[in-house]
Design an enzyme around this catalytic site. Structure first.
Site, mmCIF file in Angstrom:
data_model
loop_
_atom_site.group_PDB
_atom_site.id
_atom_site.type_symbol
_atom_site.label_atom_id
_atom_site.label_comp_id
_atom_site.label_asym_id
_atom_site.label_seq_id
_atom_site.Cartn_x
_atom_site.Cartn_y
_atom_site.Cartn_z
ATOM 1 N N ARG A 1 42.622 -22.093 13.054
ATOM 2 C CA ARG A 1 41.136 -22.221 13.756
ATOM 3 C C ARG A 1 40.924 -23.591 14.036
ATOM 4 N NH1 ARG A 1 37.406 -18.878 10.274
ATOM 5 N NH2 ARG A 1 38.822 -17.752 10.551
ATOM 6 N N HIS B 1 40.693 -22.130 7.587
ATOM 7 C CA HIS B 1 41.655 -21.950 8.981
ATOM 8 C C HIS B 1 42.029 -23.252 9.090
ATOM 9 C CE1 HIS B 1 42.324 -17.103 8.258
ATOM 10 N NE2 HIS B 1 40.913 -16.920 8.070
ATOM 11 N N ASP C 1 44.890 -14.887 7.523
ATOM 12 C CA ASP C 1 44.182 -13.029 7.801
ATOM 13 C C ASP C 1 45.405 -12.128 8.147
ATOM 14 O OD1 ASP C 1 41.339 -14.052 7.454
ATOM 15 O OD2 ASP C 1 40.847 -14.700 9.183
ATOM 16 N N GLU D 1 37.551 -11.270 0.569
ATOM 17 C CA GLU D 1 38.642 -9.752 1.635
ATOM 18 C C GLU D 1 39.811 -9.975 1.488
ATOM 19 O OE1 GLU D 1 36.045 -13.331 5.039
ATOM 20 O OE2 GLU D 1 38.077 -13.867 4.322
ATOM 21 N N HIS E 1 42.162 -12.650 3.320
ATOM 22 C CA HIS E 1 42.549 -13.988 3.623
ATOM 23 C C HIS E 1 43.393 -14.582 2.645
ATOM 24 C CE1 HIS E 1 40.104 -17.251 4.859
ATOM 25 N NE2 HIS E 1 40.307 -17.794 3.402
#
Length: 228
Positions: free
Chosen positions: A92, A137, A144, A201, A204
């Site tokens: 990301r 990320h 994810d 999460e 993740h």
């Protein structure tokens, strides 16, 4: 989700590097794992900000080479159980995290609240560890993901991806036995191949021995990116 790992919320990301400079160490997941399913949520509108996120105009899932190789081993094990991996997010760019932060500052924009964070207000997303100024990320070794059957049908994990609330915690008791078993399967197979999860999460995972633990990248992945 924009999660930092290893206490990196105050770290400074380094100057952007181009995809060319990273070719020896970043790979495209769809080229590295042929049967992987790619559904980059931030490249469309089905996400918690309800818009295409900066840096995702071309939907291309990249990871560092060590993380991609470990994920390929995960996929190989799952293949023996007639299961596949589905990727919601991988590398990301930092500019995407910055987009999340701008969204969080706009109190008037709550169009996705009912679906993604019904029990929280935007400031609580920071207080409870869902949003940060830096994300693991952006270091290139976090993904994810979820599990599907051979036909691409997602296993029931109890919540949608990026649901902000205790129901998304891997250890949540507020899910059915089947949903908990599916989460446990995902957690166990990822841990066996060198990944660690987070408390909040179920989707993740970060490679424990990541190659760039202190580097936050901001180069743009593109559909033309190919391994050398």
């Amino acid at each position: 989700m924009p999660q930092p790992q290893n206490g990196n919320s105050s770290a400074n990301h380094q100057p952007p590097l181009s995809a060319h400079e990273l070719r020896p160490s970043f790979v495209r997941l769809d080229q590295h794992i042929p049967d992987i399913l790619i559904d980059l949520k931030y490249a469309g509108y089905d996400n918690f900000i309800g818009a295409v996120v900066d840096g995702y105009q071309q939907a291309c899932a990249l990871l560092s080479r060590p993380a991609a190789e470990a994920l390929a081993n995960v996929a190989a094990e799952l293949r023996q159980q007639n299961l596949r991996l589905k990727i919601f997010d991988a590398y990301r760019p930092q500019r995407a995290v910055d987009h999340f932060l701008r969204w969080a500052s706009r109190a008037e924009d709550f169009r996705t609240k009912d679906r993604f964070y019904p029990s929280l207000e935007k400031p609580q997303l920071f207080e409870q560890g869902y949003l940060f100024s830096h994300s693991s990320h952006s270091r290139g070794s976090t993904a994810d993901l979820t599990l599907t059957d051979n036909d691409g049908r997602e296993l029931d994990m109890g919540t949608i991806f990026d649901f902000f609330g205790p129901q998304s915690w891997p250890e949540s008791a507020d899910v059915s036995p089947v949903q908990r078993a599916n989460r446990d399967l995902l957690q166990s197979v990822m841990r066996r191949h060198g990944f660690t999860g987070v408390r909040e999460e179920w989707w993740h995972f970060t490679l424990a021995d990541e190659p760039y633990p202190d580097q936050y990248f901001d180069f743009l992945p593109t559909a033309e990116y190919t391994e050398e």
